[in-house]
Design a protein around this motif. Structure first.
Motif, PDB file in Angstrom:
ATOM      1  N   CYS A  15       0.832  -1.204   0.000  1.00 53.39           N
ATOM      2  CA  CYS A  15       0.000   0.000   0.000  1.00 53.39           C
ATOM      3  C   CYS A  15       0.865   1.251   0.000  1.00 53.39           C
ATOM      4  O   CYS A  15       0.578   2.218  -0.714  1.00 53.39           O
ATOM      5  N   LYS A  16       1.927   1.230   0.792  1.00 56.47           N
ATOM      6  CA  LYS A  16       2.838   2.391   0.844  1.00 56.47           C
ATOM      7  C   LYS A  16       3.457   2.637  -0.526  1.00 56.47           C
ATOM      8  O   LYS A  16       3.521   3.767  -1.000  1.00 56.47           O
ATOM      9  N   LYS A  19       0.968   4.149  -2.896  1.00 52.88           N
ATOM     10  CA  LYS A  19       0.724   5.563  -2.593  1.00 52.88           C
ATOM     11  C   LYS A  19       1.830   6.431  -3.197  1.00 52.88           C
ATOM     12  O   LYS A  19       1.572   7.521  -3.697  1.00 52.88           O
ATOM     13  N   GLU A  52      -6.778   3.715   2.210  1.00 49.64           N
ATOM     14  CA  GLU A  52      -6.157   5.012   1.889  1.00 49.64           C
ATOM     15  C   GLU A  52      -7.020   5.725   0.855  1.00 49.64           C
ATOM     16  O   GLU A  52      -7.582   5.098  -0.041  1.00 49.64           O
TER      17      GLU A  52
END
Length: 176
Positions: A15-16, A19, A52
């Protein structure tokens, strides 16, 4: 991420990384109307699955990165600067700027830099041949430097020279 989800692994590293790719989409400009310019919709959809939410605007203007070199050894030639991200480091710069030297100092600006991680490498092209010259032993014979002013014993690395651009202008000093 599908495999990681199936095997019940932690998704936060994925996920990081996703992003971080949003900034790449904001900076992307297709070479022509026939080059692909899709993908951001899927990234935003997967980020929602991560919990997110990120808004993207293709018209977002970046900030200015100002770079100064206060300690040149002469006023001859010019200083050549290159702005890189991790993917383009030491390959093809995102932006290149040439600085004029006055009183053994120079200052340049990189305009419209979007948020992300970057590195700058520069050299004093004192003989104006548009390349960094090396001695026979492979050591640069012209002054050079990079963001963060790391002391290196070997080739430059992105991690030792990276800096972060957020939503405000950045001022850097590189010393030779």
């Amino acid at each position: 991420m599908g495999g990681a989800r199936y095997f019940k692994q932690d998704l936060s590293p994925y996920c990081k990384r996703l992003k971080e790719t949003v900034a790449l989409y904001q900076n992307f400009k297709p070479e022509s109307e026939f080059h692909p310019n899709w993908g951001i919709e899927r990234v935003l959809e997967v980020l929602k699955e991560c919990g997110e939410t990120v808004e993207i605007s293709k018209n977002t203007e970046g900030v200015t990165v100002t770079v100064q070199i206060p300690n040149l050894t002469s006023d001859k030639g010019s200083v050549v600067f290159a702005l890189y991200n991790k993917e383009t480091f030491m390959k093809e710069p995102l932006q290149g700027v040439e600085g004029k030297i006055t009183n053994k100092a120079t200052e340049v600006k990189f305009e419209n830099v979007i948020p992300g991680e970057y590195s700058i490498i520069c050299y004093h092209d004192s003989n104006e041949n548009k390349k960094l010259d090396f001695s026979t032993s492979g050591i640069p014979s012209e002054d050079w430097g990079m963001s963060n002013n790391p002391i290196l014993m070997g080739p430059p690395s992105f991690n030792s020279s990276k800096f972060i651009v957020e939503n405000k202008s950045v001022d850097l000093t590189i010393k030779f």
